[in-house]
Motif scaffolding. Structure first.
Motif, PDB file in Angstrom:
ATOM      1  N   PRO A   7      -8.812  14.665   9.378  1.00  0.00           N
ATOM      2  CA  PRO A   7      -9.539  13.645  10.153  1.00  0.00           C
ATOM      3  C   PRO A   7     -11.042  13.752   9.929  1.00  0.00           C
ATOM      4  CG  PRO A   7      -8.810  15.444  11.571  1.00  0.00           C
ATOM      5  CD  PRO A   7      -8.157  15.674  10.237  1.00  0.00           C
ATOM      6  N   GLY A   8     -11.662  12.592   9.786  1.00  0.00           N
ATOM      7  CA  GLY A   8     -13.105  12.577   9.599  1.00  0.00           C
ATOM      8  C   GLY A   8     -13.564  12.891   8.194  1.00  0.00           C
ATOM      9  N   ASP A   9     -12.642  13.098   7.260  1.00  0.00           N
ATOM     10  CA  ASP A   9     -13.010  13.416   5.876  1.00  0.00           C
ATOM     11  C   ASP A   9     -13.481  12.134   5.187  1.00  0.00           C
ATOM     12  OD1 ASP A   9     -12.706  13.803   2.946  1.00  0.00           O
ATOM     13  OD2 ASP A   9     -11.945  15.771   3.542  1.00  0.00           O
ATOM     14  N   GLU A  10     -14.728  12.112   4.734  1.00  0.00           N
ATOM     15  CA  GLU A  10     -15.294  10.906   4.140  1.00  0.00           C
ATOM     16  C   GLU A  10     -14.610  10.535   2.832  1.00  0.00           C
ATOM     17  OE1 GLU A  10     -19.482  11.400   3.772  1.00  0.00           O
ATOM     18  OE2 GLU A  10     -19.845  11.468   5.949  1.00  0.00           O
ATOM     19  N   GLY A  11     -14.128  11.546   2.093  1.00  0.00           N
ATOM     20  CA  GLY A  11     -13.452  11.268   0.835  1.00  0.00           C
ATOM     21  C   GLY A  11     -12.176  10.474   1.042  1.00  0.00           C
ATOM     22  N   PHE A  12     -11.388  10.850   2.063  1.00  0.00           N
ATOM     23  CA  PHE A  12     -10.170  10.107   2.358  1.00  0.00           C
ATOM     24  C   PHE A  12     -10.497   8.710   2.871  1.00  0.00           C
ATOM     25  CE2 PHE A  12      -8.091  14.269   2.293  1.00  0.00           C
ATOM     26  CZ  PHE A  12      -6.911  13.950   1.634  1.00  0.00           C
ATOM     27  N   GLN A  13     -11.542   8.584   3.686  1.00  0.00           N
ATOM     28  CA  GLN A  13     -11.913   7.272   4.209  1.00  0.00           C
ATOM     29  C   GLN A  13     -12.365   6.344   3.087  1.00  0.00           C
ATOM     30  OE1 GLN A  13     -11.524   6.123   7.451  1.00  0.00           O
ATOM     31  NE2 GLN A  13     -11.916   4.202   6.364  1.00  0.00           N
ATOM     32  N   GLU A  14     -13.126   6.877   2.136  1.00  0.00           N
ATOM     33  CA  GLU A  14     -13.578   6.063   1.004  1.00  0.00           C
ATOM     34  C   GLU A  14     -12.387   5.574   0.174  1.00  0.00           C
ATOM     35  OE1 GLU A  14     -16.168   6.522  -3.123  1.00  0.00           O
ATOM     36  OE2 GLU A  14     -16.325   8.056  -1.554  1.00  0.00           O
ATOM     37  N   LEU A  15     -11.425   6.493  -0.072  1.00  0.00           N
ATOM     38  CA  LEU A  15     -10.238   6.109  -0.835  1.00  0.00           C
ATOM     39  C   LEU A  15      -9.421   5.078  -0.062  1.00  0.00           C
ATOM     40  CD1 LEU A  15      -8.327   6.373  -3.209  1.00  0.00           C
ATOM     41  CD2 LEU A  15      -7.412   8.471  -2.170  1.00  0.00           C
ATOM     42  N   LEU A  16      -9.305   5.246   1.254  1.00  0.00           N
ATOM     43  CA  LEU A  16      -8.563   4.299   2.071  1.00  0.00           C
ATOM     44  C   LEU A  16      -9.195   2.905   2.004  1.00  0.00           C
ATOM     45  CD1 LEU A  16      -6.306   3.743   4.118  1.00  0.00           C
ATOM     46  CD2 LEU A  16      -7.856   4.515   5.930  1.00  0.00           C
ATOM     47  N   ASP A  17     -10.522   2.844   2.032  1.00  0.00           N
ATOM     48  CA  ASP A  17     -11.213   1.552   1.927  1.00  0.00           C
ATOM     49  C   ASP A  17     -10.925   0.892   0.585  1.00  0.00           C
ATOM     50  OD1 ASP A  17     -12.264   1.983   4.437  1.00  0.00           O
ATOM     51  OD2 ASP A  17     -14.199   2.712   3.706  1.00  0.00           O
ATOM     52  N   ARG A  18     -10.918   1.682  -0.486  1.00  0.00           N
ATOM     53  CA  ARG A  18     -10.645   1.134  -1.826  1.00  0.00           C
ATOM     54  C   ARG A  18      -9.208   0.616  -1.904  1.00  0.00           C
ATOM     55  NH1 ARG A  18     -12.243   5.347  -6.358  1.00  0.00           N
ATOM     56  NH2 ARG A  18     -11.814   3.526  -7.679  1.00  0.00           N
ATOM     57  N   LEU A  19      -8.283   1.318  -1.263  1.00  0.00           N
ATOM     58  CA  LEU A  19      -6.879   0.901  -1.301  1.00  0.00           C
ATOM     59  C   LEU A  19      -6.668  -0.395  -0.521  1.00  0.00           C
ATOM     60  CD1 LEU A  19      -5.252   4.412  -0.910  1.00  0.00           C
ATOM     61  CD2 LEU A  19      -4.853   2.836  -2.818  1.00  0.00           C
ATOM     62  N   HIS A  20      -7.344  -0.546   0.614  1.00  0.00           N
ATOM     63  CA  HIS A  20      -7.231  -1.791   1.370  1.00  0.00           C
ATOM     64  C   HIS A  20      -7.793  -2.966   0.556  1.00  0.00           C
ATOM     65  CE1 HIS A  20      -5.534  -0.515   5.114  1.00  0.00           C
ATOM     66  NE2 HIS A  20      -6.476   0.381   5.353  1.00  0.00           N
ATOM     67  N   ALA A  21      -8.752  -2.665  -0.318  1.00  0.00           N
ATOM     68  CA  ALA A  21      -9.396  -3.735  -1.093  1.00  0.00           C
ATOM     69  C   ALA A  21      -8.569  -4.180  -2.299  1.00  0.00           C
ATOM     70  CB  ALA A  21     -10.781  -3.269  -1.564  1.00  0.00           C
ATOM     71  N   VAL A  22      -7.576  -3.413  -2.700  1.00  0.00           N
ATOM     72  CA  VAL A  22      -6.825  -3.759  -3.912  1.00  0.00           C
ATOM     73  C   VAL A  22      -5.800  -4.863  -3.654  1.00  0.00           C
ATOM     74  CG1 VAL A  22      -7.090  -1.456  -4.855  1.00  0.00           C
ATOM     75  CG2 VAL A  22      -5.009  -2.005  -3.592  1.00  0.00           C
ATOM     76  N   GLY A  23      -5.488  -5.145  -2.420  1.00  0.00           N
ATOM     77  CA  GLY A  23      -4.531  -6.207  -2.145  1.00  0.00           C
ATOM     78  C   GLY A  23      -3.770  -5.958  -0.856  1.00  0.00           C
TER      79      GLY A  23
END
Length: 301
Positions: free
Chosen positions: A205-221
């Protein structure tokens, strides 16, 4: 009467285990203290010493704790300890990550999460040798954010891993048209992969690396977002993959995610052929020069 006897016996076993742990704590601290020279600890070496290594008083001063308290700790007395103090002692005694966790256990605390050891570079070379030895079966290594660190030739030939992709295993799963066209079990495996990714996010929780990856995944479709909103969660483990390879035809493999205690930041993913569709023989053939020449002229995907 019987219940009282059982309770008494359980208490005696608990006391005995605690006593053995205190003896181990004493022996462990003494042995670690003996191997650190004053020079290594930044102290002058003047004068003869009856025993090798640091004195108790020196460890106490360098760790910022009272001399009596450290003596009681090394004697295995029943005293209160905190993670911060144990970390200070571990620093002075130059404990490895594994030794630091062992110190926590002996002191009666929950051990901290594993961390990479000092020989991380050598360990990476050893892991590379491991996946190369796994040939002709696919294998790759990824970091905690699913970035592919290295893959063997079979992973390139079978799974389509190649430099021009994002080199992130979960992003490529959703965005690489070559892998998607080969994956017969894509939809089923997508649900599993997203549930495993949610488990990894919840553990950090709170890990910026996971949050950044999650944002990229939401953006793919929408596909990822739809699966993410299911709230499913699964541990990493075995995944059955069906792959329609343009040269070898249908392949059935089982991927296994493995952790190495000395490199908790890395995950090894090894693919094992299942006894279906003559998969093992096909994978062996794909590693031959004949198959490699054929791959040069295949239609992408």
């Amino acid at each position: 009467m019987t219940g009282g006897t059982v309770a008494s016996g359980a208490g005696e076993r608990t006391d005995g285990a605690k006593a053995r742990r205190r003896v181990e704590l004493r022996d462990f601290l003494m042995s670690r203290r003996a191997r650190v020279s004053p020079a290594e600890a930044g102290l002058p070496e003047g004068g003869r010493r009856r025993t090798p290594g640091l004195r108790r008083e020196e460890v106490a001063v360098l760790a910022g704790v009272g001399a009596s308290w450290y003596q009681w700790l090394e004697q295995g007395r029943d005293i209160s300890v905190s993670p911060q103090v144990l970390d200070s002692v571990a620093r002075v005694l130059k404990l490895s990550g594994t030794e630091r966790r062992h110190l926590y256990v002996l002191a009666g605390l929950n051990p901290p999460a594993p961390r990479a050891e000092r020989d991380a570079e050598h360990m990476s070379e050893g892991l590379r040798r491991l996946i190369d030895t796994w040939m002709p079966y696919p294998a790759h290594i990824m970091d905690r954010y699913y970035n592919c660190v290295v893959y063997n030739d079979a992973a390139a030939m079978v799974l389509g891993m190649r430099p021009e992709t994002t080199q992130n295993c979960i992003l490529d799963f959703f965005t690489d048209p070559m892998y998607r066209s080969r994956s017969v079990s894509w939809e089923e495996n997508a649900a599993t992969l997203v549930a495993q990714f949610r488990a990894a996010c919840s553990e950090n929780p709170g890990d910026e690396g996971f949050q950044e990856l999650l944002d990229r995944l939401h953006a793919v479709g929408e596909e990822f977002t739809r699966l993410w909103e299911r709230q499913d969660i699964r541990p990493a483990g075995l995944v059955h993959k069906e792959i329609d390879h343009p040269l070898a035809g249908l392949l059935h493999v089982e991927s296994t995610a493995l952790k190495v205690p000395a490199r908790p930041d890395l995950t090894i993913v090894m693919h094992t052929p299942l006894p279906l569709a003559d998969t093992a023989a096909k994978l062996e053939w794909l590693a031959t020069p004949q198959a490699r020449r054929g791959a040069m002229y295949r239609v992408a995907g």
